[in-house]
Design a protein around this motif. Structure first.
Motif, mmCIF file in Angstrom:
data_model
loop_
_atom_site.group_PDB
_atom_site.id
_atom_site.type_symbol
_atom_site.label_atom_id
_atom_site.label_comp_id
_atom_site.label_asym_id
_atom_site.label_seq_id
_atom_site.Cartn_x
_atom_site.Cartn_y
_atom_site.Cartn_z
ATOM 1 N N LEU A 238 0.810 -1.225 0.000
ATOM 2 C CA LEU A 238 0.000 0.000 0.000
ATOM 3 C C LEU A 238 0.842 1.273 0.000
ATOM 4 C CD1 LEU A 238 -2.883 -0.831 2.533
ATOM 5 C CD2 LEU A 238 -2.871 -1.100 0.039
ATOM 6 N N SER A 239 2.144 1.146 -0.087
ATOM 7 C CA SER A 239 3.022 2.307 0.092
ATOM 8 C C SER A 239 2.764 3.409 -0.925
ATOM 9 C CB SER A 239 4.490 1.878 0.019
ATOM 10 O OG SER A 239 4.818 1.044 1.109
ATOM 11 N N ASP A 240 2.496 3.047 -2.161
ATOM 12 C CA ASP A 240 2.263 4.063 -3.191
ATOM 13 C C ASP A 240 1.059 4.925 -2.834
ATOM 14 O OD1 ASP A 240 2.576 5.179 -6.030
ATOM 15 O OD2 ASP A 240 0.514 4.426 -6.049
ATOM 16 N N TYR A 241 -0.005 4.294 -2.356
ATOM 17 C CA TYR A 241 -1.196 5.061 -1.984
ATOM 18 C C TYR A 241 -0.904 5.960 -0.782
ATOM 19 C CZ TYR A 241 -6.043 6.259 -1.081
ATOM 20 O OH TYR A 241 -7.212 6.960 -0.903
ATOM 21 N N VAL A 242 -0.209 5.423 0.214
ATOM 22 C CA VAL A 242 0.129 6.218 1.397
ATOM 23 C C VAL A 242 0.976 7.426 1.001
ATOM 24 C CG1 VAL A 242 1.322 6.218 3.619
ATOM 25 C CG2 VAL A 242 -0.028 4.225 2.935
ATOM 26 N N ASN A 243 1.927 7.223 0.104
ATOM 27 C CA ASN A 243 2.767 8.337 -0.336
ATOM 28 C C ASN A 243 1.941 9.423 -1.009
ATOM 29 O OD1 ASN A 243 5.092 7.110 0.606
ATOM 30 N ND2 ASN A 243 5.593 6.163 -1.361
ATOM 31 N N ARG A 244 0.964 9.016 -1.798
ATOM 32 C CA ARG A 244 0.108 10.000 -2.461
ATOM 33 C C ARG A 244 -0.787 10.741 -1.460
ATOM 34 N NH1 ARG A 244 -3.220 6.982 -6.284
ATOM 35 N NH2 ARG A 244 -2.258 5.003 -5.675
ATOM 36 N N VAL A 245 -1.259 10.036 -0.455
ATOM 37 C CA VAL A 245 -2.033 10.692 0.610
ATOM 38 C C VAL A 245 -1.156 11.717 1.318
ATOM 39 C CG1 VAL A 245 -3.124 10.327 2.875
ATOM 40 C CG2 VAL A 245 -3.655 8.794 0.959
ATOM 41 N N TRP A 246 0.073 11.329 1.593
ATOM 42 C CA TRP A 246 0.984 12.234 2.300
ATOM 43 C C TRP A 246 1.253 13.497 1.472
ATOM 44 C CZ3 TRP A 246 0.248 9.976 6.545
ATOM 45 C CH2 TRP A 246 0.987 10.294 7.688
ATOM 46 N N THR A 247 1.416 13.311 0.195
ATOM 47 C CA THR A 247 1.646 14.471 -0.679
ATOM 48 C C THR A 247 0.430 15.387 -0.707
ATOM 49 O OG1 THR A 247 3.193 13.223 -2.059
ATOM 50 C CG2 THR A 247 2.169 15.176 -3.038
ATOM 51 N N LYS A 248 -0.744 14.819 -0.860
ATOM 52 C CA LYS A 248 -1.971 15.614 -0.960
ATOM 53 C C LYS A 248 -2.200 16.456 0.293
ATOM 54 C CE LYS A 248 -7.021 15.153 -1.449
ATOM 55 N NZ LYS A 248 -7.247 15.999 -2.637
ATOM 56 N N TYR A 249 -2.045 15.834 1.446
ATOM 57 C CA TYR A 249 -2.400 16.546 2.679
ATOM 58 C C TYR A 249 -1.224 17.295 3.299
ATOM 59 C CZ TYR A 249 -6.826 14.337 1.980
ATOM 60 O OH TYR A 249 -8.024 13.954 1.426
ATOM 61 N N SER A 250 -0.142 17.403 2.522
ATOM 62 C CA SER A 250 0.915 18.352 2.891
ATOM 63 C C SER A 250 0.522 19.771 2.497
ATOM 64 C CB SER A 250 2.229 17.968 2.202
ATOM 65 O OG SER A 250 2.720 16.746 2.691
ATOM 66 N N THR A 318 -11.414 6.043 11.492
ATOM 67 C CA THR A 318 -11.830 6.692 10.249
ATOM 68 C C THR A 318 -10.705 6.637 9.221
ATOM 69 O OG1 THR A 318 -13.253 8.172 11.529
ATOM 70 C CG2 THR A 318 -12.748 8.819 9.277
ATOM 71 N N LEU A 319 -9.468 6.892 9.663
ATOM 72 C CA LEU A 319 -8.324 6.791 8.756
ATOM 73 C C LEU A 319 -8.143 5.366 8.257
ATOM 74 C CD1 LEU A 319 -5.658 8.985 10.614
ATOM 75 C CD2 LEU A 319 -6.923 9.579 8.532
ATOM 76 N N CYS A 320 -8.274 4.416 9.162
ATOM 77 C CA CYS A 320 -8.118 3.011 8.793
ATOM 78 C C CYS A 320 -9.101 2.635 7.688
ATOM 79 C CB CYS A 320 -8.335 2.134 10.021
ATOM 80 S SG CYS A 320 -8.300 0.376 9.664
ATOM 81 N N SER A 326 -9.477 3.007 0.149
ATOM 82 C CA SER A 326 -8.813 3.967 -0.751
ATOM 83 C C SER A 326 -9.732 5.134 -1.127
ATOM 84 C CB SER A 326 -8.263 3.269 -2.007
ATOM 85 O OG SER A 326 -9.267 2.605 -2.733
ATOM 86 N N THR A 327 -10.280 5.785 -0.094
ATOM 87 C CA THR A 327 -11.127 6.961 -0.320
ATOM 88 C C THR A 327 -10.486 8.258 0.154
ATOM 89 O OG1 THR A 327 -12.258 6.664 1.814
ATOM 90 C CG2 THR A 327 -13.252 5.600 -0.115
ATOM 91 N N LEU A 328 -9.293 8.204 0.725
ATOM 92 C CA LEU A 328 -8.695 9.411 1.299
ATOM 93 C C LEU A 328 -8.273 10.412 0.233
ATOM 94 C CD1 LEU A 328 -6.528 7.873 4.172
ATOM 95 C CD2 LEU A 328 -8.734 9.039 4.374
ATOM 96 N N LEU A 329 -7.932 9.944 -0.957
ATOM 97 C CA LEU A 329 -7.573 10.865 -2.033
ATOM 98 C C LEU A 329 -8.795 11.415 -2.753
ATOM 99 C CD1 LEU A 329 -4.526 9.044 -3.670
ATOM 100 C CD2 LEU A 329 -4.483 11.047 -2.181
ATOM 101 N N ASP A 336 -16.179 8.528 4.273
ATOM 102 C CA ASP A 336 -16.919 8.605 3.025
ATOM 103 C C ASP A 336 -18.150 7.715 3.151
ATOM 104 O OD1 ASP A 336 -17.832 8.308 0.340
ATOM 105 O OD2 ASP A 336 -15.840 8.861 -0.369
ATOM 106 N N ALA A 337 -19.329 8.280 2.958
ATOM 107 C CA ALA A 337 -20.567 7.524 3.145
ATOM 108 C C ALA A 337 -20.987 6.746 1.908
ATOM 109 C CB ALA A 337 -21.698 8.479 3.551
#
Length: 395
Positions: A238-250, A318-320, A326-329, A336-337
């Protein structure tokens, strides 16, 4: 809530929910000391079935097992190394037949196995549960599954769980004293084979989660966290997705509204370096999370620990859910409902995605906090008259 590697964890969610319900509800008819549980064998298999009702007696906190009449038997003092547990098995129903036993006020598990009795041992800390991600576990080649439940003065909570693995198919139900029976956990026609075929064709190591014994029988598909532990799934899946989340919410804000009945209570997440800090509406930092690894996400623990409090735990769950689905991005407002947007990224919890896709009602316990937004396979009633577990076909 279903917490990875935590025995009989459903009680935490049940007691929490019950506290809120009973505070608001009028006094209901008392839940009896036991209720009938009917196990029906529609599996299509000729194997002998063995049933186990294991758990914590809520009136005393003692761990033990219940016999077919609902009588409680505490586990004996265990040893180190663990010693053999007493045989707690109950003869189950033959194909096409049903067996009714009594379910006491437990927080526990109802296990069922095909063809062989399960091996349980007792250590100084209590019962040792099967850990089939360990190739040396004595139960690793036995076809079995379990349902978790809590029965207390506030009612019954009974689930169909896939948090640890997908194996022998079954569904659960509860019939209230008045009203219609509620069921969940039933696969679509052909859903058992469709799940395994889909997992087998998924690239990236997901097919390695499937476990087959020497006679060719599929015994289970490990949950991805256990797959990482067993070396079957890459630890960085899942690292690629986590990295993208980290970039977005920076450079933008993730808003978490953890309680559906408190829409004005919000927390705001921003990434700084290796840390995602959450502030309240006054701008005060209330909790922080380090960048999670895949195992923390799949298990909703370690770097995504969720204590039973009113701030960090609700944000973490909620984060989990957002990472696994894969709704955080796609949605900066969590949870997300809309489940139509779940699992749409190329990097996601493919195991959970595939088991949800094969359920008649779309509900499953694909990971520990699949109950965020009520997408879990759980039935509940405050005044239960009858519980059901139905062993379903392997098709």
């Amino acid at each position: 809530m279903h917490v990875k590697n935590k025995v009989f964890s459903l009680v935490a969610a049940a007691v929490t929910a019950a506290a809120g319900l009973t505070a608001l509800a009028t006094a209901a008819e008392a839940v009896p000391a036991t209720i009938p549980l009917t196990i029906t064998n529609n599996s299509g298999r000729g194997d002998a079935i063995y049933i186990y009702n294991l758990g914590t007696e809520l009136s005393t906190g003692r761990q033990g097992w219940a016999d077919a009449n609902g009588g409680f038997h505490p586990w004996p003092a265990g040893g180190n190394p663990p010693t053999a547990a007493p045989d707690a098995s109950i003869a189950g129903p033959a194909q096409g037949q049903s067996k009714t036993i009594q379910m006491p006020k437990f927080s526990g598990r109802v296990y069922f196995s095909y063809g062989q009795k399960l091996v349980f041992k007792v250590t100084t800390g209590g019962l040792v549960q099967p850990a089939v991600q360990n190739p040396s576990d004595p139960n690793v080649n036995i076809l079995f599954n379990w349902s978790e439940y809590t029965l207390n003065d506030s009612g019954l909570w009974l689930n169909s769980t896939q948090v640890d693995f997908v194996s022998a198919p079954y569904n659960v139900g509860v019939r209230p004293v008045s009203g219609a029976t509620k069921t969940t956990g039933k696969l679509k026609p052909g859903g058992y084979n469709a799940f395994y075929n889909s997992l087998r064709s998924q690239s990236g190591g997901w097919a390695n989660l499937i476990r087959t014994r020497s006679d060719g029988t599929i015994v289970r598909a490990l949950a991805p966290g256990h797959g990482i532990e067993a070396g079957a799934l890459p630890a960085n899946v899942l690292s690629d997705y986590v990295n993208r989340v980290w970039t977005k919410y920076s450079s933008s804000t993730l808003t978490v509204t953890p309680f559906g009945n408190q829409p004005n209570l919000k927390y705001f997440g921003r990434v700084s370096g290796n840390t995602m800090n959450f502030t309240n509406s006054a701008g005060q930092v209330v909790t922080s999370f380090q960048k999670p690894d895949s195992d923390s996400i799949f298990g909703c623990y370690k770097l995504l620990d969720a204590p039973n409090d009113l701030v960090r735990g609700p944000i973490s769950r909620t984060l989990c859910a957002g990472y696994n689905r894969s709704t955080l991005l796609s949605n900066p407002n969590q949870p997300d409902a809309n489940n139509s947007g779940f699992y749409q990224d190329g990097v996601t919890n493919q195991y959970s995605k595939k088991i949800h896709a094969q359920m008649v009602d779309g509900k499953a316990y694909g990971f520990a906090f699949d109950d965020v937004g009520a997408h879990e396979s759980l039935v509940h009633d405050g005044n239960p008259a009858q519980a059901y577990i139905t062993l379903d076909p392997f098709s």
